[in-house]
Write an enzyme that holds these catalytic residues in place. Sequence first.
Site, PDB file in Angstrom:
ATOM      1  N   LYS A  80      30.889  37.090  27.411  1.00  0.00           N
ATOM      2  CA  LYS A  80      31.646  37.693  28.509  1.00  0.00           C
ATOM      3  C   LYS A  80      32.956  38.268  27.979  1.00  0.00           C
ATOM      4  CE  LYS A  80      33.096  36.383  33.223  1.00  0.00           C
ATOM      5  NZ  LYS A  80      33.157  35.244  34.182  1.00  0.00           N
ATOM      6  N   SER A 155      31.032  36.317  38.580  1.00  0.00           N
ATOM      7  CA  SER A 155      31.539  37.434  37.817  1.00  0.00           C
ATOM      8  C   SER A 155      30.863  37.625  36.457  1.00  0.00           C
ATOM      9  CB  SER A 155      33.043  37.254  37.616  1.00  0.00           C
ATOM     10  OG  SER A 155      33.300  36.091  36.854  1.00  0.00           O
ATOM     11  N   SER A 179      31.000  31.532  38.925  1.00  0.00           N
ATOM     12  CA  SER A 179      30.681  32.749  38.160  1.00  0.00           C
ATOM     13  C   SER A 179      29.650  32.617  37.052  1.00  0.00           C
ATOM     14  CB  SER A 179      31.947  33.342  37.569  1.00  0.00           C
ATOM     15  OG  SER A 179      32.587  34.111  38.555  1.00  0.00           O
TER      16      SER A 179
HETATM   17  N1  GLN Z   1      33.207  34.489  43.169  1.00  0.00           N
HETATM   18  C1  GLN Z   1      34.352  33.645  42.975  1.00  0.00           C
HETATM   19  C2  GLN Z   1      35.611  34.458  43.084  1.00  0.00           C
HETATM   20  O1  GLN Z   1      35.526  35.590  43.392  1.00  0.00           O
HETATM   21  C3  GLN Z   1      34.260  32.938  41.677  1.00  0.00           C
HETATM   22  C4  GLN Z   1      34.655  33.734  40.510  1.00  0.00           C
HETATM   23  C5  GLN Z   1      34.571  32.983  39.240  1.00  0.00           C
HETATM   24  O2  GLN Z   1      33.968  31.915  39.178  1.00  0.00           O
HETATM   25  N2  GLN Z   1      35.200  33.523  38.221  1.00  0.00           N
HETATM   26  O3  GLN Z   1      36.670  33.972  42.883  1.00  0.00           O
END
Ligand code: GLN
Length: 476
Positions: A80, A155, A179
């Site tokens: 990532k 994400s 994410s």
């Molecule tokens: N979808 C969640 C957010 O928008 C989690 C994001 C993440 O785990 N980085 O914050």
Amino acid sequence: MENTDLARLSITEASQKLAAKEISAVELARACLANIEKKDTSLHAYLEVFADIEEQAVVADEHRAVGERHPLLGIPLALKDNILIEGRRAGAASKILEGYIATYDATIIKKLKEAGAVFMGRTNMDEFAHGSSTENSAYGPTKNPHDIERVPGGSSGGSAAAVAADMAFGALGTDTGGSIREPASFCGIVGLKPTYGAVSRFGLIAMGSSLDQAGPLAKTVADAELLFGAIRGKDPLDSTSIDFQGSTLDKSSQGQTFKKIGVPWELFKTGVDKEVLESFSAALKKASAAGWEVVDIALSSAGLALAVYYIVMPAEVSSNLARFDGVRYGLSRKGATLWEDYAKTRGDGFGVEARRRIILGTYVLSSGYYDAYYGKATAARAQLTREVAGVLKSVDAIAMPTTPTPASHLGEKTADPISMYLLDIFTVTANLTGNPAISVPMGTVAREGKNLPAGIQFISAHGDENTLFELGKAVE
Ligand code: GLN
């Protein structure tokens, strides 16, 4: 074997073939590269495919030839874009980090380099990991390999799509509120969010420091276990890291299991897709067949988790993103005064969602509102943590669907951030409480002629990833 067939192997299988000298690391890398060439123009999982992949694979083969034998030696992995690799670009898919080159290795990278893994490239993500669809990337969205009209989740959507489309054997992502697990669920692969502290955060671009954990995305539970084993451990460079291995918290290795799974059915009464619940029940039956007793549990504060998360997380985001000021990293815009430099750089560099979270975060932390929002959220978080710990005194794991629905269409939720946030309803709890959680494929849901994957999530006690692997293997 056809070149691209090789890329379908799991890490465990590929590793055995490497050890038996049936295949080489160079062949594995080429198989992934062939798939990237074939598929990534439409999927856009990678922001950058490294130019030196074959050289890395040649080195891995040389190391094997002189007797090295780590199971990840020569295995192509995707990373990532918020994980630092010395000398390479790192950008968290944000314009504000345009041109930034990492000056050191994240600890997890150092560990993977020592293991001899081959790094394929940087994967796409929501900018600074803010999102559940990868549509918040400053470089355009990634598509779901099961239906390119749909999102891969986020994400870590690029990492999940890369693994699901055989463009890497495994990947690393980060999970602040889901994410890793959510894109794993949408793309039909396995994703593990380790116990808070089990994996070093040194060298990750921070989102919410009390919530963030890096972890694996993989084709099988065994592969996730292998990757986790390679990156875990206490790190002197991250004071919040802990060595759980062999500790008293590692209860399955101490034989203290109940062989019970708790299900908070009450939480699924509204908003969960009917077919997702059917797959969920079917997955639980598999666990029962493997000897696990499934019991009803109450988790009343879990209903607050999403609200708590969307206060605590932006508070930490606003503070972590303060370092991007046009002076220290990446993009730098000049104004008439230093203040204007900051305003121009941050105004041009951050996308809409990052700005939304900075504003929300500074609001909940501001002196007039701290007690009403941040203070209350912190108290509710402590209550949730106590409740989960209490439940895990009589069951080994809590099970939920990873997400209430399968992958949505591209653009379906972008205009309404709250509907996007709702996708995180079952994943944020484990980040708030620090417990480890895994998402394992539990079948597919048919939508418009496509079969969309869905995942089952298990949450276990701190340091008890072993139970997650055991359960994951029972249902996969
Ligand atoms: N979808 C969640 C957010 O928008 C989690 C994001 C993440 O785990 N980085 O914050």
